[in-house]
Design a protein around this motif. Sequence first.
Motif, PDB file in Angstrom:
ATOM      1  N   LEU A  55       0.822  -1.208   0.000  1.00  0.00           N
ATOM      2  CA  LEU A  55       0.000   0.000   0.000  1.00  0.00           C
ATOM      3  C   LEU A  55       0.862   1.266   0.000  1.00  0.00           C
ATOM      4  N   ASP A  56       1.942   1.269   0.771  1.00  0.00           N
ATOM      5  CA  ASP A  56       2.837   2.433   0.801  1.00  0.00           C
ATOM      6  C   ASP A  56       3.508   2.650  -0.550  1.00  0.00           C
ATOM      7  N   ASN A  57       3.914   1.559  -1.213  1.00  0.00           N
ATOM      8  CA  ASN A  57       4.521   1.678  -2.544  1.00  0.00           C
ATOM      9  C   ASN A  57       3.547   2.308  -3.540  1.00  0.00           C
ATOM     10  N   LEU A  58       2.302   1.849  -3.507  1.00  0.00           N
ATOM     11  CA  LEU A  58       1.291   2.384  -4.433  1.00  0.00           C
ATOM     12  C   LEU A  58       1.020   3.854  -4.146  1.00  0.00           C
ATOM     13  N   ARG A  59       0.927   4.199  -2.867  1.00  0.00           N
ATOM     14  CA  ARG A  59       0.662   5.602  -2.513  1.00  0.00           C
ATOM     15  C   ARG A  59       1.812   6.499  -2.957  1.00  0.00           C
ATOM     16  N   GLU A  60       3.045   6.054  -2.747  1.00  0.00           N
ATOM     17  CA  GLU A  60       4.197   6.864  -3.153  1.00  0.00           C
ATOM     18  C   GLU A  60       4.237   7.023  -4.672  1.00  0.00           C
ATOM     19  N   ALA A  61       3.967   5.940  -5.396  1.00  0.00           N
ATOM     20  CA  ALA A  61       3.956   6.016  -6.863  1.00  0.00           C
ATOM     21  C   ALA A  61       2.889   6.993  -7.337  1.00  0.00           C
ATOM     22  N   SER A  62       1.702   6.914  -6.753  1.00  0.00           N
ATOM     23  CA  SER A  62       0.620   7.833  -7.118  1.00  0.00           C
ATOM     24  C   SER A  62       1.031   9.283  -6.879  1.00  0.00           C
ATOM     25  N   THR A  63       1.661   9.533  -5.754  1.00  0.00           N
ATOM     26  CA  THR A  63       2.106  10.891  -5.417  1.00  0.00           C
ATOM     27  C   THR A  63       3.138  11.402  -6.417  1.00  0.00           C
ATOM     28  N   LEU A  64       4.043  10.518  -6.842  1.00  0.00           N
ATOM     29  CA  LEU A  64       5.075  10.918  -7.801  1.00  0.00           C
ATOM     30  C   LEU A  64       4.482  11.290  -9.159  1.00  0.00           C
ATOM     31  N   PHE A  65       3.344  10.699  -9.513  1.00  0.00           N
ATOM     32  CA  PHE A  65       2.697  11.009 -10.788  1.00  0.00           C
ATOM     33  C   PHE A  65       1.797  12.239 -10.720  1.00  0.00           C
ATOM     34  N   SER A  66       1.354  12.586  -9.548  1.00  0.00           N
ATOM     35  CA  SER A  66       0.374  13.658  -9.388  1.00  0.00           C
ATOM     36  C   SER A  66       0.847  14.957 -10.048  1.00  0.00           C
ATOM     37  N   GLY A  67       0.022  15.467 -10.965  1.00  0.00           N
ATOM     38  CA  GLY A  67       0.290  16.739 -11.623  1.00  0.00           C
ATOM     39  C   GLY A  67       1.299  16.697 -12.750  1.00  0.00           C
ATOM     40  N   LYS A  68       1.876  15.538 -13.043  1.00  0.00           N
ATOM     41  CA  LYS A  68       2.897  15.448 -14.087  1.00  0.00           C
ATOM     42  C   LYS A  68       2.279  15.596 -15.482  1.00  0.00           C
ATOM     43  N   SER A  69       3.054  16.186 -16.373  1.00  0.00           N
ATOM     44  CA  SER A  69       2.606  16.397 -17.747  1.00  0.00           C
ATOM     45  C   SER A  69       2.902  15.165 -18.595  1.00  0.00           C
ATOM     46  N   ALA A  70       2.395  15.175 -19.831  1.00  0.00           N
ATOM     47  CA  ALA A  70       2.677  14.085 -20.764  1.00  0.00           C
ATOM     48  C   ALA A  70       4.171  13.996 -21.030  1.00  0.00           C
ATOM     49  N   GLU A  71       4.826  15.141 -21.101  1.00  0.00           N
ATOM     50  CA  GLU A  71       6.270  15.159 -21.327  1.00  0.00           C
ATOM     51  C   GLU A  71       7.021  14.504 -20.164  1.00  0.00           C
ATOM     52  N   ASP A  72       6.566  14.815 -18.938  1.00  0.00           N
ATOM     53  CA  ASP A  72       7.180  14.190 -17.758  1.00  0.00           C
ATOM     54  C   ASP A  72       7.032  12.670 -17.818  1.00  0.00           C
ATOM     55  N   VAL A  73       5.816  12.209 -18.081  1.00  0.00           N
ATOM     56  CA  VAL A  73       5.533  10.769 -18.075  1.00  0.00           C
ATOM     57  C   VAL A  73       6.308  10.059 -19.177  1.00  0.00           C
ATOM     58  N   SER A  74       6.454  10.706 -20.327  1.00  0.00           N
ATOM     59  CA  SER A  74       7.170  10.060 -21.437  1.00  0.00           C
ATOM     60  C   SER A  74       8.647   9.844 -21.123  1.00  0.00           C
ATOM     61  N   ALA A  75       9.164  10.556 -20.126  1.00  0.00           N
ATOM     62  CA  ALA A  75      10.565  10.378 -19.729  1.00  0.00           C
ATOM     63  C   ALA A  75      10.753   9.176 -18.804  1.00  0.00           C
ATOM     64  N   TYR A  76       9.652   8.662 -18.231  1.00  0.00           N
ATOM     65  CA  TYR A  76       9.757   7.515 -17.331  1.00  0.00           C
ATOM     66  C   TYR A  76       9.936   6.239 -18.137  1.00  0.00           C
ATOM     67  N   LYS A  77      10.806   5.383 -17.648  1.00  0.00           N
ATOM     68  CA  LYS A  77      11.082   4.120 -18.322  1.00  0.00           C
ATOM     69  C   LYS A  77      10.817   2.959 -17.370  1.00  0.00           C
ATOM     70  N   VAL A  78      10.428   1.837 -17.946  1.00  0.00           N
ATOM     71  CA  VAL A  78      10.335   0.588 -17.202  1.00  0.00           C
ATOM     72  C   VAL A  78      11.654  -0.131 -17.469  1.00  0.00           C
ATOM     73  N   ILE A  79      12.450  -0.279 -16.433  1.00  0.00           N
ATOM     74  CA  ILE A  79      13.814  -0.793 -16.590  1.00  0.00           C
ATOM     75  C   ILE A  79      13.956  -2.137 -15.876  1.00  0.00           C
ATOM     76  N   PHE A  80      14.482  -3.117 -16.600  1.00  0.00           N
ATOM     77  CA  PHE A  80      14.792  -4.426 -16.015  1.00  0.00           C
ATOM     78  C   PHE A  80      16.294  -4.637 -16.089  1.00  0.00           C
ATOM     79  N   GLN A  81      16.849  -5.104 -14.990  1.00  0.00           N
ATOM     80  CA  GLN A  81      18.289  -5.356 -14.965  1.00  0.00           C
ATOM     81  C   GLN A  81      18.558  -6.730 -14.374  1.00  0.00           C
ATOM     82  N   SER A  82      19.400  -7.480 -15.069  1.00  0.00           N
ATOM     83  CA  SER A  82      19.823  -8.796 -14.598  1.00  0.00           C
ATOM     84  C   SER A  82      21.296  -8.933 -14.944  1.00  0.00           C
TER      85      SER A  82
END
Length: 199
Positions: A121-148
């Motif tokens: 629940l804390d992870n979801l709340r923090e993620a939601s807060t980080l997205f709050s108010g962000k523009s399309a340009e901001d969101v397009s800079a976010y990446k889903v990164i996998f590392q192994s």
Amino acid sequence: MNKILIALVIFSCTLPGFSQNKQDMTLPYKQIPEYPEDYTSGNVISRFIDGLGYRYYWATEGLTKNDLTYSPSKESRTTLQTLEHLHALSKAILNAPKNQPNIRTADQPNLTFEALRKQTLDNLREASTLFSGKSAEDVSAYKVIFQSNDIKREFPYWNMINGQISDAIYHVGQVVSFRRSSGNPMNSKVNVFTGKTVE
């Protein structure tokens, strides 16, 4: 002296219930937050995560040991194993707006159900807060990164929406179904449309 002893016994018997209620009050998503005024890209994603958080809160509220060990078949995950998977998904959902990699490892955190629930629940709340108010340009800079090891793969945020967020909603539905099958259905007063639960 006997009155003092009786008072201490009564107090100690009520303390566990009090601490549990206090813990529940500190958990996010007992009800969905008020919606934002603007339909920015970030706010829309934030609202998706809030909807997931509300569903997760009530799907996991009041689960018993019997519920956690329930599995519909030998080949299926138990409810607890499903919650462990949801915890991993919540970490990935949080990593994306931080542009942090999801590091694949065989090691699973050995958490109690209460700790697992709170962290998810804390992870979801923090993620939601980080997205709050962000523009399309901001969101397009976010990446889903996998590392192994030395291999690092990046995907656009679109993959998170149809991937981990949608997968988490799917698995929360499984938890609701599992607990119904194990004889402890979710609170019938939960209203996912309004995001409020009548108590």
